[in-house]
Motif scaffolding. Structure first.
Motif, PDB file in Angstrom:
ATOM      1  N   ARG B  21      85.335 109.033   8.601  1.00  8.42           N
ATOM      2  CA  ARG B  21      86.032 110.271   8.250  1.00  8.42           C
ATOM      3  C   ARG B  21      86.484 111.025   9.487  1.00  8.42           C
ATOM      4  O   ARG B  21      87.567 111.612   9.515  1.00  8.42           O
ATOM      5  N   ARG B  22      85.660 111.002  10.536  1.00  6.28           N
ATOM      6  CA  ARG B  22      86.106 111.668  11.760  1.00  6.28           C
ATOM      7  C   ARG B  22      87.347 110.981  12.316  1.00  6.28           C
ATOM      8  O   ARG B  22      88.284 111.638  12.774  1.00  6.28           O
ATOM      9  N   ALA B  23      87.367 109.651  12.246  1.00  9.38           N
ATOM     10  CA  ALA B  23      88.536 108.923  12.741  1.00  9.38           C
ATOM     11  C   ALA B  23      89.767 109.261  11.911  1.00  9.38           C
ATOM     12  O   ALA B  23      90.882 109.356  12.431  1.00  9.38           O
ATOM     13  N   MET B  24      89.554 109.446  10.618  1.00  7.31           N
ATOM     14  CA  MET B  24      90.687 109.815   9.762  1.00  7.31           C
ATOM     15  C   MET B  24      91.251 111.170  10.170  1.00  7.31           C
ATOM     16  O   MET B  24      92.468 111.356  10.247  1.00  7.31           O
ATOM     17  N   LEU B  25      90.348 112.095  10.422  1.00  7.15           N
ATOM     18  CA  LEU B  25      90.805 113.412  10.867  1.00  7.15           C
ATOM     19  C   LEU B  25      91.590 113.274  12.171  1.00  7.15           C
ATOM     20  O   LEU B  25      92.622 113.924  12.362  1.00  7.15           O
ATOM     21  N   ARG B  26      91.061 112.406  13.038  1.00 13.55           N
ATOM     22  CA  ARG B  26      91.740 112.180  14.308  1.00 13.55           C
ATOM     23  C   ARG B  26      93.166 111.698  14.075  1.00 13.55           C
ATOM     24  O   ARG B  26      94.110 112.133  14.739  1.00 13.55           O
ATOM     25  N   GLN B  27      93.321 110.785  13.104  1.00 10.44           N
ATOM     26  CA  GLN B  27      94.661 110.294  12.772  1.00 10.44           C
ATOM     27  C   GLN B  27      95.540 111.427  12.261  1.00 10.44           C
ATOM     28  O   GLN B  27      96.698 111.555  12.617  1.00 10.44           O
ATOM     29  N   LEU B  28      94.928 112.230  11.394  1.00  6.24           N
ATOM     30  CA  LEU B  28      95.716 113.290  10.763  1.00  6.24           C
ATOM     31  C   LEU B  28      96.080 114.388  11.751  1.00  6.24           C
ATOM     32  O   LEU B  28      96.996 115.177  11.500  1.00  6.24           O
ATOM     33  N   ALA B  29      95.363 114.430  12.864  1.00  8.85           N
ATOM     34  CA  ALA B  29      95.697 115.435  13.872  1.00  8.85           C
ATOM     35  C   ALA B  29      97.087 115.156  14.444  1.00  8.85           C
ATOM     36  O   ALA B  29      97.795 116.071  14.843  1.00  8.85           O
ATOM     37  N   ASP B  30      97.456 113.861  14.474  1.00 10.13           N
ATOM     38  CA  ASP B  30      98.772 113.514  14.999  1.00 10.13           C
ATOM     39  C   ASP B  30      99.875 113.909  14.026  1.00 10.13           C
ATOM     40  O   ASP B  30     100.821 114.564  14.380  1.00 10.13           O
ATOM     41  N   GLU B  31      99.706 113.485  12.786  1.00 14.93           N
ATOM     42  CA  GLU B  31     100.728 113.795  11.787  1.00 14.93           C
ATOM     43  C   GLU B  31     100.207 113.514  10.388  1.00 14.93           C
ATOM     44  O   GLU B  31      99.170 112.884  10.218  1.00 14.93           O
ATOM     45  N   GLU B  32     100.930 113.960   9.406  1.00 12.75           N
ATOM     46  CA  GLU B  32     100.577 113.694   8.020  1.00 12.75           C
ATOM     47  C   GLU B  32     100.612 112.188   7.749  1.00 12.75           C
ATOM     48  O   GLU B  32     101.406 111.474   8.356  1.00 12.75           O
ATOM     49  N   ARG B  33      99.742 111.753   6.856  1.00  9.28           N
ATOM     50  CA  ARG B  33      99.697 110.324   6.548  1.00  9.28           C
ATOM     51  C   ARG B  33      99.469 110.088   5.070  1.00  9.28           C
ATOM     52  O   ARG B  33      98.754 110.847   4.416  1.00  9.28           O
ATOM     53  N   LYS B  34     100.018 108.980   4.624  1.00 10.08           N
ATOM     54  CA  LYS B  34      99.686 108.505   3.284  1.00 10.08           C
ATOM     55  C   LYS B  34      98.265 107.948   3.322  1.00 10.08           C
ATOM     56  O   LYS B  34      97.785 107.525   4.374  1.00 10.08           O
ATOM     57  N   ILE B  35      97.643 107.937   2.160  1.00  8.61           N
ATOM     58  CA  ILE B  35      96.280 107.417   2.114  1.00  8.61           C
ATOM     59  C   ILE B  35      96.244 105.960   2.565  1.00  8.61           C
ATOM     60  O   ILE B  35      95.329 105.537   3.262  1.00  8.61           O
ATOM     61  N   GLY B  36      97.261 105.214   2.193  1.00  3.48           N
ATOM     62  CA  GLY B  36      97.335 103.826   2.619  1.00  3.48           C
ATOM     63  C   GLY B  36      97.354 103.703   4.136  1.00  3.48           C
ATOM     64  O   GLY B  36      96.675 102.836   4.707  1.00  3.48           O
ATOM     65  N   ASP B  37      98.114 104.563   4.791  1.00  4.48           N
ATOM     66  CA  ASP B  37      98.156 104.540   6.254  1.00  4.48           C
ATOM     67  C   ASP B  37      96.796 104.873   6.835  1.00  4.48           C
ATOM     68  O   ASP B  37      96.370 104.284   7.834  1.00  4.48           O
ATOM     69  N   LEU B  38      96.125 105.822   6.203  1.00  2.00           N
ATOM     70  CA  LEU B  38      94.799 106.193   6.678  1.00  2.00           C
ATOM     71  C   LEU B  38      93.833 105.028   6.545  1.00  2.00           C
ATOM     72  O   LEU B  38      92.971 104.818   7.393  1.00  2.00           O
ATOM     73  N   ALA B  39      93.985 104.278   5.470  1.00  7.01           N
ATOM     74  CA  ALA B  39      93.042 103.197   5.182  1.00  7.01           C
ATOM     75  C   ALA B  39      93.238 102.020   6.138  1.00  7.01           C
ATOM     76  O   ALA B  39      92.262 101.393   6.546  1.00  7.01           O
ATOM     77  N   ARG B  40      94.484 101.754   6.504  1.00  2.19           N
ATOM     78  CA  ARG B  40      94.832 100.517   7.212  1.00  2.19           C
ATOM     79  C   ARG B  40      93.957 100.210   8.419  1.00  2.19           C
ATOM     80  O   ARG B  40      93.473  99.079   8.550  1.00  2.19           O
TER      81      ARG B  40
END
Lengths: 117, 117
Positions: B21-40
């Motif tokens: 989940r922390r890594a997901m937040l890290r991803q989202l810090a860059d830009e909005e993402r689809k859940i699929g992108d988050l999962a990949r």
DNA sequence: GCGTTATTAAACCGTATGGTTCAGCAGGAC
DNA sequence: GTCCTGCTGAACCATACGGTTTAATAACGC
């Protein structure tokens, strides 16, 4: 390295995610306490409180020193600095929004104040 | 009130206690993402990632907007401010120790330096 | 010694967590 | 319409969590 950091953050945030443990830290902020003293305010067995202390310990938030039969706990707040460092990475994220809001408000001072219902 | 705050802190710290989940937040810090992108990036099923997003959502750290069939996530860092406020209560604790140490060192400059073994 | 106090250890229990798989459903592409 | 895509929901599984109780250990008072 990073993996170690991650595991430490896991333990740290997990330790903080329980209200009993946060309350214990709150107690320890005042002064050092025996585990029995820590346990007393909570409606739970001694053993349960002892487990909570161990979780805090494994997160590095509490250190213990044995004096006779008593185990005396002291808060070790330094790890919280690590948590704060982690949070601070995202800090610009909400502050930037507030800045934007402020800029908007200053740019358009004619706007009516938001209704307070 | 306080109880509500406590439950919110529970969810917040718990959400942060998982590396995925922390890594997901890290991803989202860059830009909005689809859940699929988050999962990949993660070696886990889509469904598992979806669950993680829900945990983040229930902690208020992520908001979602549906666009067609895609669910687009955005970071909501504001709740982290609450965590930081909580941490800041203990901040004086580690800074005070450092201050004390510094004061000691300045007050007694004759002291021999601690042995380093 | 003997009893009391402070604590851990071990076994157990119910529930939550993080993961899986498979079925289902809605939205776009064709 | 059919087919793929993006996502949720439900059922399931192993493990972890927060709690209990009981037993064991160690230190102090007497």
């Amino acid at each position: 390295m990073v993996q170690q950091d991650s595991a430490r953050l896991d333990r740290l945030f997990h330790a903080l995610s329980d209200p009993t443990r946060r309350a214990m830290l709150r107690q320890l902020a005042d002064e050092e306490r025996k585990i029995g003293d820590l346990a007393r305010p909570f409606a739970m067995s001694f053993a349960a409180a002892s487990k909570h202390v161990r979780v805090l310990e494994s997160a590095g938030l509490v250190s213990r020193r044995v004096e006779g039969r008593a185990h005396i706990c002291r808060i070790e707040a330094a790890p919280l600095a690590e948590a704060e460092a982690w949070l601070s990475f995202y800090a610009h994220f909400w502050s930037r929004r507030l800045d934007t809001l402020e800029a908007l408000l200053q740019a358009e001072p004619h706007l009516p104040p938001p209704a307070t219902e």
